[in-house]
Design an enzyme around this catalytic site. Sequence first.
Site, PDB file in Angstrom:
ATOM      1  N   CYS A  91      29.249  17.174  18.068  1.00 41.40           N
ATOM      2  CA  CYS A  91      29.429  18.627  18.002  1.00 41.40           C
ATOM      3  C   CYS A  91      28.045  19.255  17.859  1.00 41.40           C
ATOM      4  CB  CYS A  91      30.294  18.994  16.801  1.00 41.40           C
ATOM      5  SG  CYS A  91      30.491  20.767  16.576  1.00 41.40           S
ATOM      6  N   HIS A 133      38.784  20.062  20.750  1.00 46.22           N
ATOM      7  CA  HIS A 133      37.614  20.225  19.877  1.00 46.22           C
ATOM      8  C   HIS A 133      37.254  21.715  19.740  1.00 46.22           C
ATOM      9  CE1 HIS A 133      33.510  18.892  18.392  1.00 46.22           C
ATOM     10  NE2 HIS A 133      33.303  20.162  18.681  1.00 46.22           N
ATOM     11  N   GLU A 134      37.204  22.419  20.885  1.00 43.50           N
ATOM     12  CA  GLU A 134      36.834  23.845  20.843  1.00 43.50           C
ATOM     13  C   GLU A 134      37.936  24.664  20.181  1.00 43.50           C
ATOM     14  OE1 GLU A 134      33.842  24.360  21.322  1.00 43.50           O
ATOM     15  OE2 GLU A 134      33.449  22.468  22.336  1.00 43.50           O
ATOM     16  N   HIS A 137      37.598  24.620  16.489  1.00 43.49           N
ATOM     17  CA  HIS A 137      36.566  25.535  15.973  1.00 43.49           C
ATOM     18  C   HIS A 137      37.161  26.908  15.647  1.00 43.49           C
ATOM     19  CE1 HIS A 137      32.713  23.484  16.058  1.00 43.49           C
ATOM     20  NE2 HIS A 137      32.894  23.060  17.297  1.00 43.49           N
TER      21      HIS A 137
HETATM   22 NI    NI Z   1      31.849  21.518  18.240  1.00 42.47          NI
END
Ligand code: NI
Length: 168
Positions: A91, A133-134, A137
């Site tokens: 990341c 993953h995004e 966030h």
């Molecule tokens: Ni990330």
Amino acid sequence: VPSPYAIRTFGDPVLRRKCEPVDVIDDTLKQLAADMITTMYDAPGVGLAAPQIGVSKRFFVFDADDGKGPFTVINPRITRAEGEYTFDEGCLSVPGLHFPITRANEVDLTGTDLDGNEINFSFTGFEAKIMQHEFDHLDGILLLQRLDDDARKKAMRTLRERQLRANG
Ligand code: NI
């Protein structure tokens, strides 16, 4: 052209905050998305979420390097997630560390593009990993929260030691 934004890193509270939905797509948002894409390419990275540049809004940019991107996805929703895929994941907000993380192998994602149109994606493997993953966030979840307790403790120790060294 230098990157318009510094990427926020581990320890910055904006990364742990749940983002607010985007309710208006205006020129400011379009410029922000364009600048995020520049920042992502400069890093270099395959995805970047708004909180990583300090903006607590639900959108991210990505380019899976398949010749189709870059894309901006506003107010994304994951509508299907199946199977398992393990990848040695990193990341931009936790620089220099990688962890094997198991996520869904197949993901359907829907959202809005910068013209206000609905967009739908179906991805598998690496690209599905980017989406999840995004998306994390936007909920204030870093990849560290996807580790088991032992791996997370070890990662936190490494990050703390690194911070101490950086502070002399
Ligand atoms: Ni990330």
